[in-house]
Design a protein around this motif. Structure first.
Motif, PDB file in Angstrom:
ATOM      1  N   UNK A  67       0.885  -1.289  -0.061  1.00  0.00           N
ATOM      2  CA  UNK A  67       0.015  -0.127   0.004  1.00  0.00           C
ATOM      3  C   UNK A  67       0.814   1.333   0.040  1.00  0.00           C
ATOM      4  N   UNK A  68       2.215   1.108   0.154  1.00  0.00           N
ATOM      5  CA  UNK A  68       2.819   2.268   0.141  1.00  0.00           C
ATOM      6  C   UNK A  68       2.981   2.899  -1.139  1.00  0.00           C
ATOM      7  N   UNK A  69       2.595   4.231  -1.197  1.00  0.00           N
ATOM      8  CA  UNK A  69       2.471   4.863  -2.401  1.00  0.00           C
ATOM      9  C   UNK A  69       1.917   6.334  -2.219  1.00  0.00           C
ATOM     10  N   UNK A  70       1.682   7.051  -3.354  1.00  0.00           N
ATOM     11  CA  UNK A  70       1.124   8.494  -3.032  1.00  0.00           C
ATOM     12  C   UNK A  70      -0.188   8.290  -3.519  1.00  0.00           C
ATOM     13  N   UNK A  71      -1.107   8.848  -2.736  1.00  0.00           N
ATOM     14  CA  UNK A  71      -2.590   8.730  -2.953  1.00  0.00           C
ATOM     15  C   UNK A  71      -3.155  10.311  -3.037  1.00  0.00           C
ATOM     16  N   UNK A  72      -3.872  10.204  -4.462  1.00  0.00           N
ATOM     17  CA  UNK A  72      -4.318  11.436  -4.847  1.00  0.00           C
ATOM     18  C   UNK A  72      -5.733  11.532  -4.558  1.00  0.00           C
ATOM     19  N   UNK A  73      -6.317  12.619  -4.173  1.00  0.00           N
ATOM     20  CA  UNK A  73      -7.809  13.056  -3.983  1.00  0.00           C
ATOM     21  C   UNK A  73      -8.023  13.844  -5.428  1.00  0.00           C
ATOM     22  N   UNK A  74      -9.206  13.645  -6.023  1.00  0.00           N
ATOM     23  CA  UNK A  74      -9.626  14.388  -6.985  1.00  0.00           C
ATOM     24  C   UNK A  74     -11.199  14.628  -6.752  1.00  0.00           C
ATOM     25  N   UNK A  75     -11.636  15.842  -7.311  1.00  0.00           N
ATOM     26  CA  UNK A  75     -12.778  16.367  -7.021  1.00  0.00           C
ATOM     27  C   UNK A  75     -13.241  16.738  -8.587  1.00  0.00           C
ATOM     28  N   UNK A  76     -14.635  16.428  -8.579  1.00  0.00           N
ATOM     29  CA  UNK A  76     -15.354  17.161  -9.970  1.00  0.00           C
ATOM     30  C   UNK A  76     -16.706  17.529  -9.715  1.00  0.00           C
ATOM     31  N   UNK A  77     -17.073  18.613 -10.532  1.00  0.00           N
ATOM     32  CA  UNK A  77     -18.660  18.980 -10.251  1.00  0.00           C
ATOM     33  C   UNK A  77     -19.377  18.251 -11.362  1.00  0.00           C
ATOM     34  N   UNK A  78     -20.600  18.668 -11.415  1.00  0.00           N
ATOM     35  CA  UNK A  78     -21.640  18.187 -12.756  1.00  0.00           C
ATOM     36  C   UNK A  78     -21.774  19.422 -13.480  1.00  0.00           C
ATOM     37  N   UNK A  79     -20.982  20.214 -13.423  1.00  0.00           N
ATOM     38  CA  UNK A  79     -21.041  21.468 -14.328  1.00  0.00           C
ATOM     39  C   UNK A  79     -20.184  20.959 -15.536  1.00  0.00           C
ATOM     40  N   UNK A  80     -20.659  21.347 -16.648  1.00  0.00           N
ATOM     41  CA  UNK A  80     -19.762  20.693 -18.033  1.00  0.00           C
ATOM     42  C   UNK A  80     -18.574  21.565 -18.152  1.00  0.00           C
ATOM     43  N   UNK A  81     -18.835  22.829 -17.568  1.00  0.00           N
ATOM     44  CA  UNK A  81     -17.537  23.825 -17.841  1.00  0.00           C
ATOM     45  C   UNK A  81     -16.590  23.611 -16.936  1.00  0.00           C
ATOM     46  N   UNK A  82     -16.701  22.825 -16.021  1.00  0.00           N
ATOM     47  CA  UNK A  82     -15.826  22.357 -14.713  1.00  0.00           C
ATOM     48  C   UNK A  82     -15.089  21.194 -15.183  1.00  0.00           C
ATOM     49  N   UNK A  83     -13.787  20.952 -14.771  1.00  0.00           N
ATOM     50  CA  UNK A  83     -12.848  19.898 -14.937  1.00  0.00           C
ATOM     51  C   UNK A  83     -12.471  19.120 -13.586  1.00  0.00           C
ATOM     52  N   UNK A  84     -11.948  17.996 -13.639  1.00  0.00           N
ATOM     53  CA  UNK A  84     -11.517  17.270 -12.453  1.00  0.00           C
ATOM     54  C   UNK A  84     -10.221  18.188 -11.908  1.00  0.00           C
ATOM     55  N   UNK A  85     -10.135  18.213 -10.695  1.00  0.00           N
ATOM     56  CA  UNK A  85      -9.117  18.828 -10.071  1.00  0.00           C
ATOM     57  C   UNK A  85      -8.446  17.867  -8.952  1.00  0.00           C
ATOM     58  N   UNK A  86      -7.166  17.807  -9.065  1.00  0.00           N
ATOM     59  CA  UNK A  86      -6.395  16.732  -8.270  1.00  0.00           C
ATOM     60  C   UNK A  86      -5.712  17.500  -6.925  1.00  0.00           C
ATOM     61  N   UNK A  87      -5.581  17.040  -5.821  1.00  0.00           N
ATOM     62  CA  UNK A  87      -4.747  17.377  -4.830  1.00  0.00           C
ATOM     63  C   UNK A  87      -3.383  17.046  -5.289  1.00  0.00           C
ATOM     64  N   UNK A  88      -2.393  17.510  -4.487  1.00  0.00           N
ATOM     65  CA  UNK A  88      -1.052  17.100  -4.706  1.00  0.00           C
ATOM     66  C   UNK A  88      -0.634  15.877  -4.237  1.00  0.00           C
ATOM     67  N   UNK A  89      -1.264  15.323  -3.334  1.00  0.00           N
ATOM     68  CA  UNK A  89      -1.097  13.899  -2.981  1.00  0.00           C
ATOM     69  C   UNK A  89      -0.465  13.614  -1.628  1.00  0.00           C
ATOM     70  N   UNK A  90      -0.839  12.380  -1.104  1.00  0.00           N
ATOM     71  CA  UNK A  90      -0.306  12.211   0.420  1.00  0.00           C
ATOM     72  C   UNK A  90       0.600  11.025   0.020  1.00  0.00           C
ATOM     73  N   UNK A  91       1.941  11.194   0.732  1.00  0.00           N
ATOM     74  CA  UNK A  91       2.799   9.874   0.516  1.00  0.00           C
ATOM     75  C   UNK A  91       2.620   9.094   1.738  1.00  0.00           C
ATOM     76  N   UNK A  92       2.205   7.846   1.468  1.00  0.00           N
ATOM     77  CA  UNK A  92       1.810   6.895   2.532  1.00  0.00           C
ATOM     78  C   UNK A  92       3.205   5.753   2.614  1.00  0.00           C
ATOM     79  N   UNK A  93       3.836   5.584   3.791  1.00  0.00           N
ATOM     80  CA  UNK A  93       4.554   4.379   4.033  1.00  0.00           C
ATOM     81  C   UNK A  93       4.416   3.434   5.015  1.00  0.00           C
ATOM     82  N   UNK A  94       4.308   2.319   4.591  1.00  0.00           N
ATOM     83  CA  UNK A  94       3.763   1.511   5.520  1.00  0.00           C
ATOM     84  C   UNK A  94       5.177   0.560   6.248  1.00  0.00           C
ATOM     85  N   UNK A  95       5.351   0.594   7.273  1.00  0.00           N
ATOM     86  CA  UNK A  95       6.311   0.107   7.700  1.00  0.00           C
ATOM     87  C   UNK A  95       6.132  -1.511   8.139  1.00  0.00           C
ATOM     88  N   UNK A  96       7.179  -2.123   7.634  1.00  0.00           N
ATOM     89  CA  UNK A  96       7.106  -3.946   7.905  1.00  0.00           C
ATOM     90  C   UNK A  96       7.254  -4.135   9.470  1.00  0.00           C
TER      91      UNK A  96
END
Lengths: 113, 112
Positions: free
Chosen positions: B83-112
């Motif tokens: 699961x160690x990876x960067x996780x990106x959150x993305x948001x969209x509206x239902x307005x045709x003029x809008x576009x999907x917008x991404x966050x910069x992401x959170x780096x997750x590190x799972x410690x063995x």
């Protein structure tokens, strides 16, 4: 196999050259997008297209150009006007722009030599 | 300017524990919310989407949406090193003029 195909996977460009990155999808999606990602950074939108023969500038369009002559294809040209083009380029598509999810190609890593 | 904010991390979580990733967004008109996972050097892949307030579960993943507070979260149960990876959150509206917008992401590190 349905999906988004970007080519090439790696690309080297000499300074002053234009290069074109290919993006093809067979998902019958209306909307397509180009993003740039720099190391350790998020996605920055270059251009997007919601329908054939129409496209809009994103946040960092300077030095780039696109075309959308066919629904399946959205090529990106990195021109010599782009001063720092070395980056990971990602193409994505979505069914439409009305809230549906985007799917990504495998990316093209462009390096200026 | 519509924005999606995420803590950049890295977020370190012991293997087997629950990882909690958070995201806030500025546009109250947002209707669709997505979580993408991106391994280093690879392209983002969609792992969850949610449209309604509340929780949505898919295997070890749970997405939580609170439109009143304008936040969306992702819980990963029984965290694995894969699961160690960067996780990106993305948001969209239902307005045709809008576009999907991404966050910069959170780096997750799972410690063995």
């Amino acid at each position: 196999d349905g999906g988004i195909t970007q080519s090439p996977k790696y690309l080297f460009r000499k300074e002053g050259q234009n290069v074109t990155l290919s993006c093809e999808q067979n998902l019958n999606h209306d909307a397509m997008y180009w993003y740039r990602q720099d190391p350790g950074q998020g996605l920055r939108l270059i251009y997007y297209s919601q329908i054939v023969n129409d496209f809009q500038k994103g946040d960092i369009a300077e030095g780039y150009s696109v075309s959308r002559e066919k629904k399946e294809s959205f090529p990106l040209t990195v021109t010599s006007a782009q001063k720092n083009p070395t980056a990971f380029y990602l193409c994505a598509s979505s069914l439409d722009s009305l809230g549906t999810e985007a799917f990504f190609g495998q990316g093209t890593r462009l390096t200026v030599v | 300017q519509k924005e999606v904010e995420q803590n950049s991390g890295p977020l370190s979580v012991p293997e087997g524990a629950i990882a909690s990733l958070n995201c806030t967004y500025s546009d109250r008109g947002s209707q669709s919310f997505f979580w993408y996972r991106q391994y280093s050097g690879k392209s983002p892949e969609l792992i969850m989407f949610i449209y309604s307030n509340g929780d949505k579960e898919d295997g070890r993943f749970t997405a939580q949406l609170n439109k009143a507070s304008q936040y969306v979260s992702l819980l990963i149960r029984d965290s694995q090193p894969s699961d160690s990876a960067t996780y990106l959150c993305a948001v969209n509206s239902d307005n045709r003029d809008d576009k999907i917008i991404f966050g910069k992401g959170t780096r997750l590190h799972i410690l063995p």
